[in-house]
Design a protein around this motif. Structure first.
Motif, PDB file in Angstrom:
ATOM      1  N   PHE A   1      31.831  34.812  37.508  1.00 14.97           N
ATOM      2  CA  PHE A   1      32.508  35.623  38.521  1.00 14.97           C
ATOM      3  C   PHE A   1      33.311  36.761  37.872  1.00 14.97           C
ATOM      4  O   PHE A   1      33.291  37.901  38.345  1.00 14.97           O
ATOM      5  CB  PHE A   1      33.435  34.745  39.364  1.00 14.97           C
ATOM      6  N   VAL A   2      34.011  36.439  36.791  1.00 15.59           N
ATOM      7  CA  VAL A   2      34.802  37.468  36.110  1.00 15.59           C
ATOM      8  C   VAL A   2      33.898  38.583  35.594  1.00 15.59           C
ATOM      9  O   VAL A   2      34.162  39.779  35.789  1.00 15.59           O
ATOM     10  CB  VAL A   2      35.617  36.840  34.963  1.00 15.59           C
ATOM     11  N   GLY A   3      32.784  38.200  34.938  1.00 14.84           N
ATOM     12  CA  GLY A   3      31.873  39.223  34.407  1.00 14.84           C
ATOM     13  C   GLY A   3      31.207  40.018  35.497  1.00 14.84           C
ATOM     14  O   GLY A   3      31.082  41.252  35.408  1.00 14.84           O
ATOM     15  N   ASP A   4      30.767  39.327  36.543  1.00  9.12           N
ATOM     16  CA  ASP A   4      30.077  40.022  37.631  1.00  9.12           C
ATOM     17  C   ASP A   4      31.033  40.938  38.387  1.00  9.12           C
ATOM     18  O   ASP A   4      30.668  42.064  38.761  1.00  9.12           O
ATOM     19  CB  ASP A   4      29.461  38.994  38.582  1.00  9.12           C
ATOM     20  N   PHE A   5      32.260  40.478  38.617  1.00 14.30           N
ATOM     21  CA  PHE A   5      33.228  41.304  39.352  1.00 14.30           C
ATOM     22  C   PHE A   5      33.627  42.536  38.547  1.00 14.30           C
ATOM     23  O   PHE A   5      33.885  43.606  39.112  1.00 14.30           O
ATOM     24  CB  PHE A   5      34.461  40.471  39.694  1.00 14.30           C
ATOM     25  N   ALA A   6      33.651  42.400  37.229  1.00 15.33           N
ATOM     26  CA  ALA A   6      33.997  43.549  36.392  1.00 15.33           C
ATOM     27  C   ALA A   6      32.945  44.647  36.467  1.00 15.33           C
ATOM     28  O   ALA A   6      33.254  45.837  36.316  1.00 15.33           O
ATOM     29  CB  ALA A   6      34.173  43.098  34.937  1.00 15.33           C
ATOM     30  N   MET A   7      31.704  44.253  36.760  1.00 12.60           N
ATOM     31  CA  MET A   7      30.629  45.258  36.832  1.00 12.60           C
ATOM     32  C   MET A   7      30.325  45.675  38.255  1.00 12.60           C
ATOM     33  O   MET A   7      29.756  46.749  38.463  1.00 12.60           O
ATOM     34  CB  MET A   7      29.351  44.683  36.199  1.00 12.60           C
ATOM     35  N   GLY A   8      30.606  44.839  39.231  1.00 10.62           N
ATOM     36  CA  GLY A   8      30.133  45.183  40.560  1.00 10.62           C
ATOM     37  C   GLY A   8      31.065  44.885  41.714  1.00 10.62           C
ATOM     38  O   GLY A   8      31.924  45.697  42.033  1.00 10.62           O
ATOM     39  N   PRO A   9      30.898  43.755  42.289  1.00  6.98           N
ATOM     40  CA  PRO A   9      30.047  42.603  42.006  1.00  6.98           C
ATOM     41  C   PRO A   9      28.668  42.699  42.641  1.00  6.98           C
ATOM     42  O   PRO A   9      28.384  43.656  43.362  1.00  6.98           O
ATOM     43  CB  PRO A   9      30.826  41.452  42.607  1.00  6.98           C
ATOM     44  N   SER A  10      27.823  41.595  42.411  1.00  6.07           N
ATOM     45  CA  SER A  10      26.495  41.535  43.026  1.00  6.07           C
ATOM     46  C   SER A  10      26.466  40.387  44.030  1.00  6.07           C
ATOM     47  O   SER A  10      27.090  39.342  43.821  1.00  6.07           O
ATOM     48  CB  SER A  10      25.418  41.315  41.952  1.00  6.07           C
ATOM     49  N   LEU A  11      25.720  40.597  45.091  1.00  2.00           N
ATOM     50  CA  LEU A  11      25.707  39.620  46.184  1.00  2.00           C
ATOM     51  C   LEU A  11      25.103  38.276  45.745  1.00  2.00           C
ATOM     52  O   LEU A  11      25.644  37.216  46.049  1.00  2.00           O
ATOM     53  CB  LEU A  11      24.905  40.183  47.369  1.00  2.00           C
ATOM     54  N   GLY A  12      23.990  38.310  45.031  1.00  2.00           N
ATOM     55  CA  GLY A  12      23.330  37.073  44.639  1.00  2.00           C
ATOM     56  C   GLY A  12      24.191  36.194  43.755  1.00  2.00           C
ATOM     57  O   GLY A  12      24.310  34.988  43.967  1.00  2.00           O
ATOM     58  N   THR A  13      24.841  36.817  42.748  1.00  2.00           N
ATOM     59  CA  THR A  13      25.687  36.043  41.849  1.00  2.00           C
ATOM     60  C   THR A  13      26.883  35.439  42.579  1.00  2.00           C
ATOM     61  O   THR A  13      27.261  34.291  42.352  1.00  2.00           O
ATOM     62  CB  THR A  13      26.163  36.923  40.686  1.00  2.00           C
ATOM     63  N   VAL A  14      27.478  36.216  43.469  1.00  2.00           N
ATOM     64  CA  VAL A  14      28.641  35.709  44.222  1.00  2.00           C
ATOM     65  C   VAL A  14      28.253  34.514  45.092  1.00  2.00           C
ATOM     66  O   VAL A  14      28.993  33.521  45.171  1.00  2.00           O
ATOM     67  CB  VAL A  14      29.242  36.836  45.081  1.00  2.00           C
ATOM     68  N   LEU A  15      27.090  34.582  45.712  1.00  2.00           N
ATOM     69  CA  LEU A  15      26.655  33.462  46.551  1.00  2.00           C
ATOM     70  C   LEU A  15      26.412  32.200  45.717  1.00  2.00           C
ATOM     71  O   LEU A  15      26.747  31.094  46.135  1.00  2.00           O
ATOM     72  CB  LEU A  15      25.378  33.842  47.306  1.00  2.00           C
ATOM     73  N   ILE A  16      25.836  32.373  44.532  1.00  2.00           N
ATOM     74  CA  ILE A  16      25.573  31.206  43.679  1.00  2.00           C
ATOM     75  C   ILE A  16      26.877  30.632  43.129  1.00  2.00           C
ATOM     76  O   ILE A  16      27.008  29.426  42.917  1.00  2.00           O
ATOM     77  CB  ILE A  16      24.611  31.593  42.548  1.00  2.00           C
ATOM     78  N   ILE A  17      27.855  31.491  42.902  1.00  2.00           N
ATOM     79  CA  ILE A  17      29.158  31.018  42.411  1.00  2.00           C
ATOM     80  C   ILE A  17      29.799  30.063  43.421  1.00  2.00           C
ATOM     81  O   ILE A  17      30.505  29.121  43.037  1.00  2.00           O
ATOM     82  CB  ILE A  17      30.076  32.213  42.109  1.00  2.00           C
ATOM     83  N   THR A  18      29.567  30.293  44.705  1.00  2.00           N
ATOM     84  CA  THR A  18      30.112  29.363  45.700  1.00  2.00           C
ATOM     85  C   THR A  18      29.561  27.953  45.504  1.00  2.00           C
ATOM     86  O   THR A  18      30.255  26.966  45.747  1.00  2.00           O
ATOM     87  CB  THR A  18      29.782  29.850  47.124  1.00  2.00           C
ATOM     88  N   ASP A  19      28.302  27.848  45.021  1.00  2.00           N
ATOM     89  CA  ASP A  19      27.741  26.522  44.739  1.00  2.00           C
ATOM     90  C   ASP A  19      28.425  25.906  43.530  1.00  2.00           C
ATOM     91  O   ASP A  19      28.626  24.677  43.490  1.00  2.00           O
ATOM     92  CB  ASP A  19      26.240  26.631  44.496  1.00  2.00           C
ATOM     93  N   ASN A  20      28.780  26.734  42.527  1.00  2.00           N
ATOM     94  CA  ASN A  20      29.519  26.205  41.374  1.00  2.00           C
ATOM     95  C   ASN A  20      30.865  25.635  41.808  1.00  2.00           C
ATOM     96  O   ASN A  20      31.274  24.556  41.335  1.00  2.00           O
ATOM     97  CB  ASN A  20      29.742  27.306  40.330  1.00  2.00           C
TER      98      ASN A  20
END
Length: 376
Positions: free
Chosen positions: A64-83
């Protein structure tokens, strides 16, 4: 790593790549291929979601930290909810409360900072809702599912415990019924067969008996055999009935005279005395009293002398039964299983009475006090 979790991680990765290809990410400075790094990390967390839930949560936070620093992206954020869900669902129980507090605080801060930076309350509400959906919702859902599962496990354990208790009650009821049946059969048959054994032994041991006397003894043996078989049939008939019919095998204290007559025919001089005015007795007391006298006379035939005295006393709310007989020679007695006194004691206790049996003067005494009130 579980096979189904690994397959789920691959499916999530493919779906997120499709979203990246479709441009479902925040276009800032980073090109699309850089978003694959956080995506791989969060998908790795999905692969170990149940075997290593804390690792899955940690990978999700890093992603989440890496993805948010670059974007974020929808797919990664949705998968993070599963984590987040997996960490709370399969991790330590105390983690859920802490994660709920952390995600709630982050959601509020996101709303406040977003609104302050954009200076719009509508933007603050949007950031608050988005952060809540991404962080608070999966954490709360995991806590709820975990609680429901624990309740289901507890209910299943309680149901198993109830089933075990029911089985124990059933086994106890079966054992009690077997004991009652054994007691009834013993009390009904022992008296008749004891008389048959004693009379037949006497006939076989005496060669000088007159034909008339032999005939009288054989007639007594036949009578005891017929009555024993009749009582056995009555007991079998009761066992075959669906409902409870206590009258089918009920014998009464008022019928003790018949027992005395049979004992006399078997060679025992029985003296019967009744004190007080006989009255109606509860069915259980009536049967218990009859069986106690029956068993006492049977024991007198087996092990006692040639004389026995039976005293039945009627008092207000109480009936007393006393059977006295002198002890005979040890060689005269027939072998016994020792269950007679146990059965008499059990019958007395079941109706709330008092039972005593033991040596008395130069003989043996059986004494029972049975309450005659229905409430007893």
């Amino acid at each position: 790593m579980r096979r189904d979790d690994a397959l789920w991680a691959v499916a999530c990765f493919v779906a997120a790549v499709v979203l990246l290809a479709a441009g479902a990410y925040e276009h800032r400075w980073a090109p699309a291929y850089l978003f694959l790094g956080p995506l791989v990390i969060t998908c790795a967390g999905v692969a170990v979601r149940r075997t290593r839930p804390l690792l899955s949560l940690g990978l999700g936070v890093v992603a989440f930290v890496g993805d948010f620093a670059m974007g974020p992206s929808l797919g990664t954020v949705l998968i993070i909810t599963d984590n987040l869900y997996a960490g709370v669902r399969y991790g330590p129980r105390s983690l859920g409360r802490r994660m709920l507090i952390i995600t709630s605080v982050i959601a509020v801060l996101a709303g406040v900072l977003g609104g302050a930076l954009l200076r719009q309350w509508a933007a603050a509400a949007i950031f608050l809702v988005q952060a809540g959906l991404v962080g608070v919702t999966p954490v709360f859902t995991a806590m709820l599912v975990r609680q429901l599962e624990e309740q289901a496990v507890a209910e299943r354990a309680r149901a198993e415990q109830v089933a075990r208790l029911a089985e124990l009650d059933r086994a106890a009821a079966v054992q009690a019924e077997r004991t009652r049946m054994a007691r009834e059969l013993h009390d009904m048959i022992a008296n008749h067969f004891s008389a048959i054994a004693i009379q037949s032994t006497a006939v076989l041991s005496r060669r000088d008996l007159e034909a008339r006397r032999v005939r009288e003894v054989l007639e007594s043996i036949r009578e005891n055999s017929v009555e024993g078989m009749a009582e056995m049939r009555s007991m079998i008939g009761l066992l075959r009935q669906d409902g409870e019919e206590p009258e089918a095998t009920r014998r009464r204290v008022a019928e003790v005279g018949e027992l005395v007559e049979r004992a006399r025919e078997a060679g025992l001089d029985v003296r019967l005395r009744v004190d007080g005015a006989p009255g109606d007795l509860p069915a259980a007391v009536d049967l218990a009293g009859y069986r106690i006298v029956q068993e006492s006379l049977t024991n007198a035939l087996k092990h006692g002398g040639k004389v026995a005295e039976v005293v039945i006393g009627y008092r207000p709310g109480l009936i007393t039964l006393v059977v006295d007989n002198p002890l005979g020679d040890a060689t005269r007695g027939l072998p016994g299983a020792g269950t007679g006194i146990v059965g008499m004691r059990e019958r007395t206790v079941l109706v709330g009475g008092v039972f005593e049996a033991g040596p008395y003067d130069d003989g043996w005494r059986v004494r029972a006090e049975l309450p005659t009130r229905e409430s007893a």
